[in-house]
Design an enzyme around this catalytic site. Structure first.
Site, PDB file in Angstrom:
ATOM      1  N   ASP A 178       0.867  -1.171   0.000  1.00  0.00           N
ATOM      2  CA  ASP A 178       0.000   0.000   0.000  1.00  0.00           C
ATOM      3  C   ASP A 178       0.913   1.234   0.000  1.00  0.00           C
ATOM      4  O   ASP A 178       2.138   1.123   0.114  1.00  0.00           O
ATOM      5  CB  ASP A 178      -0.939  -0.041   1.219  1.00  0.00           C
ATOM      6  CG  ASP A 178      -2.184   0.794   0.996  1.00  0.00           C
ATOM      7  OD1 ASP A 178      -3.212   0.515   1.631  1.00  0.00           O
ATOM      8  OD2 ASP A 178      -2.135   1.725   0.163  1.00  0.00           O
TER       9      ASP A 178
HETATM   10  C1  GLC Z   1      -4.293   4.295  -0.023  1.00  0.00           C
HETATM   11  C2  GLC Z   1      -5.222   3.137   0.328  1.00  0.00           C
HETATM   12  C3  GLC Z   1      -5.325   2.089  -0.744  1.00  0.00           C
HETATM   13  C4  GLC Z   1      -5.194   2.747  -2.110  1.00  0.00           C
HETATM   14  C5  GLC Z   1      -3.777   3.270  -2.200  1.00  0.00           C
HETATM   15  C6  GLC Z   1      -3.541   3.968  -3.549  1.00  0.00           C
HETATM   16  O1  GLC Z   1      -3.517   4.615   1.083  1.00  0.00           O
HETATM   17  O2  GLC Z   1      -4.962   2.465   1.542  1.00  0.00           O
HETATM   18  O3  GLC Z   1      -6.593   1.440  -0.585  1.00  0.00           O
HETATM   19  O4  GLC Z   1      -5.447   1.807  -3.121  1.00  0.00           O
HETATM   20  O5  GLC Z   1      -3.456   4.178  -1.155  1.00  0.00           O
HETATM   21  O6  GLC Z   1      -4.361   5.066  -3.674  1.00  0.00           O
END
Ligand code: GLC
Length: 736
Positions: free
Chosen positions: A263
């Site tokens: 993430d």
């Molecule tokens: C965010 C979220 C994740 C998302 C990622 C990219 O922090 O936790 O669900 O897909 O970043 O945007």
């Protein structure tokens, strides 16, 4: 490109070029104006790292994507195309209801169509991978991201996760209009202690496997090309560096062999977790756990090559990760068609096309849940009615992950009224209050979302609303959370509507008791007082592009509500986490019988939620017969059929979702008091009767036993069949 050529390409790549494929950067580094969905701290990306980065996040239009891809490939030593990724959660330019609302439709097939439409639109903007479906089971409405999940039930979530993967990917992601899906967040991100986002997760392995893993597994079995590791710890080790979770469970046991992405900056967060001493160790532990792509931490581009040169990491392991990434690009056809479906003509053709708008309307109508109705809905033509509340005249009807939708293309309730001329002349609209007061904390969000209205101006709004309410025969109030009060980093300790709106509700209630409420929210709310005072409550969640039309169709009876709660509405935030599939405990409390006080209960509130999982009313009524079993004993390999006779006892055609729950009365681990195992939506004409049957076999009776193996155990079971999870309509049978 065939696999041999892909492996030849890998052979030719330098170590830096390979590591580059494992790095994801924000489009911001390549193009101002891309969408930032995480903290944009100083990342220290070198110019070389940016030129070699294998994927880009946040670009949201075809022209930009084509420009970046062209420049990127011209500069790349092997002309390898970049992957473009984005959060396409519940729609793209056409926005569908938030996933928690879609779960209330109890129609995964409908969500498959919505995901397919979203893929079509996103692909035309050049997106190749979506960070969806979010498959996290949710039980705690204080957590802002419950809005992204299908809900609290593992079976329902599994059906939705599979459907959304199929919708995004179709038969082959190489096909036009298809994009790769990324099941997230592995694992159990939806269970943070105290509902506080990014907090520790504390689960037994049995609970993890029984409740939280099934939906991820369902998406993987549906062929999801990618999985995203979660921010949180599992068994006190951060998921991003958790070998047991990512290699033993995800890769070996669940058989996932696609691309595993971190993430946003989660690899760097291994340091803040207190799991790694510094960036180099974070690189080593994340790679050792199996993370293929580093989203936006910069750590892989900074340290992976050195770790290989120091022989801490074997380059053959790097080759495996890079091969998975190149294979995904190849499966998408990017080596032959690096722009795939990206085109401004395609955007014009698909964005908000009639087919997608029609789908958005259907999804919004079916995800609304009628929680209470003492005759106020549908509205009566000719009745002098006031529409009051900040949701009367706002077009912000989408969730916090709908930034690709253009709010200018969404009409408000007030604007859509012109389509209902037979009602319009008797409806007066009044905002009545701001959505939230300026002192409400929406840290980090656009300042413009906090309406700068003085206390005197608010008083004037409340006074005007009171006057309008006095003159009306009935009032419909359009109230709810601000759309940014749910979503990521939006945990709330008090899950009520904004206080200024509650003041509005109370002022109106003081002068007119004929109040109904249309409620907008990204989470179950504490609506105890509203529920006592309002004659009717229609839960609209955050319904998307066609939300206003869907709500008006329901309020005027053009459409009938059919939604069923996919997540419990608590009686009070003090009950949370609350969910229907809970355990009996050694001292179960039954408030229908006299018991001693030493029971599992509260002194000050009931155990039951205000509105339970599976609950929702419609504009007719149904009766359900006792459960009939075709046998009362089965052996392994056999099935039992449980059926009920359902009658429409009202005056309108109605749609009811008949739900079948199982209870395993005694087992080697304690089993929930109910578990949803099947449901059927049926349409019944007034006075008509239909028989609904459910087959029950080993699959419906299996669970993770005390020996850790999955299967069923002999003994006595109950099969419940009803219209929500409170049903007490059951018969018992024996598995021999
Ligand atoms: C965010 C979220 C994740 C998302 C990622 C990219 O922090 O936790 O669900 O897909 O970043 O945007």
């Amino acid at each position: 490109m065939n696999d041999d050529r892909l492996r030849d390409l890998l052979e030719k790549m330098t170590l830096e070029e390979k590591v580059g494929q494992m790095v994801q950067i924000s489009g911001e580094f390549l193009e101002k104006g891309s969408v930032l969905t995480g903290p944009m701290l100083e990342k220290g990306f070198t110019n070389e790292a940016i030129c070699l980065a294998g994927s880009v996040i946040g670009i949201q239009n075809a022209a930009t994507m084509r420009r970046i891809q062209k420049n990127y490939m011209e500069r790349h030593p092997h002309e390898i195309p970049a992957l473009f990724m984005m959060d396409v959660i519940n729609g793209y330019r056409t926005v569908f209801p938030i996933p928690l609302a879609q779960g209330c439709a109890f129609e995964p097939d409908l969500s498959e169509k919505c995901s397919s439409a979203a893929a079509r639109e996103a692909a035309s903007s050049g997106i190749h991978v979506t960070f969806a479906p979010m498959a996290d089971l949710v039980r705690d409405a204080r957590w802002g991201r419950v809005m992204e999940s299908p809900g609290e039930d593992p079976y329902l979530n599994s059906l939705y996760c599979r459907a959304m993967v199929r919708g995004f990917q179709g038969e082959d992601i190489k096909y036009s209009g298809k994009i790769a899906a990324c099941v997230k967040h592995f694992a159990a991100y939806g269970a943070p202690v105290a509902g506080r986002d990014y907090n520790t997760v504390e689960l037994s392995e049995n609970t993890l496997r029984e409740f939280y893993i099934p939906a991820y597994d369902s998406g993987i079995k549906a062929g999801a090309e990618m999985v995203m590791a979660a921010f949180n710890t599992v068994n006190r080790i951060p998921s991003t560096g958790n070998k047991w979770l990512l290699k033993d469970l995800l890769r070996k046991e669940l058989g996932f062999d696609g691309v595993l992405i971190s993430d946003w900056a989660a690899i760097e967060e291994l340091i803040a977790h207190g799991y790694c001493n510094g960036r180099k160790e974070a690189a080593e532990k994340a790679f050792g756990a199996g993370i293929d792509i580093d989203m936006m931490s910069g750590i892989y581009s900074e340290h992976l090559s050195d770790l290989v040169r120091s022989e801490t990491i074997n380059e053959k392991e790097i080759d495996k990760a890079v091969y998975r990434i190149l294979r995904l690009k190849n499966r998408l056809g990017l080596f032959e068609h690096p722009y795939k479906d990206a085109g401004e003509e395609e955007e014009k053709k698909y964005f908000l096309c009639q087919k997608h708008r029609k789908l958005a309307l259907e999804a919004a109508e079916k995800s609304c849940v009628l929680l209470k109705n003492e005759g106020e809905f549908p509205l009566k033509i000719g009745r002098k009615t006031a529409f009051i509340g900040p949701y009367v005249n706002t077009n912000k009807l989408t969730g916090s992950w709908s930034f690709t939708g253009d709010k200018k293309e969404i009409v408000s309730i007030k604007e859509i009224l012109s389509e209902y001329p037979e009602y319009t002349e008797n409806i007066t609209c009044m905002q009545g209050s701001p959505m939230i007061e300026f002192d409400m904390e929406l840290k980090g969000f656009d300042e413009e979302e906090k309406e700068k209205i003085s206390g005197d101006e608010i008083e004037k709004m409340l006074d005007d609303a009171e006057e309008v309410a006095k003159e009306a025969q009935s009032v419909v109030m359009f109230l709810g959370e601000h759309f940014l009060q749910s979503g990521e980093a939006a945990s709330r300790a008090y899950i009520t509507i904004p206080s200024v709106q509650k003041r509005l509700f109370d002022r109106v209630y003081n002068v007119n008791k004929n109040i109904s409420v249309v409620l907008f929210s990204g989470r179950p709310l504490d609506i105890m007082d509203i529920s006592r005072k309002a004659n009717a409550i229609l839960l609209a969640w955050l319904p998307g592009t066609e939300g206003a039309r869907a709500i008006m169709n329901i309020l005027t009876g053009t459409a009938a509500p059919e939604g069923k709660l996919s997540m419990s509405f608590p009686w009070s935030v003090g009950q949370i986490p609350i969910f229907y599939n809970s355990d009996s405990t050694g001292r179960p409390y039954d408030n229908h019988i006299q018991q001693d006080r030493f029971r599992s209960r509260y002194l000050d509130i009931p155990n039951e939620p205000l509105y339970p999982f599976g609950y929702g009313l419609t504009y007719t009524s149904f009766s359900i017969s006792e459960v009939v079993l075709d046998r009362t004993r089965i052996s392994r390999g056999e099935k039992i059929c449980a059926s009920v006779l359902v009658k429409n006892t009202g005056r309108r055609t109605g749609i009811e979702t008949i739900q079948m729950y199982i209870r395993d009365l005694v087992a080697s681990v304690v089993r929930p008091v109910k578990e949803l195992k099947a449901f059927k939506k049926i349409t019944i004409l007034p006075g008509e009767e239909k028989t609904v049957c459910f087959d029950i076999g080993e699959q419906e009776l299996s669970f993770y036993k005390s020996d850790g193996r999955y299967g069923c155990e002999e003994g006595k079971f109950r099969v419940y069949i009803g219209t929500d999870s409170r049903t007490d309509n059951f018969k018992e049978f024996i598995l021999e």
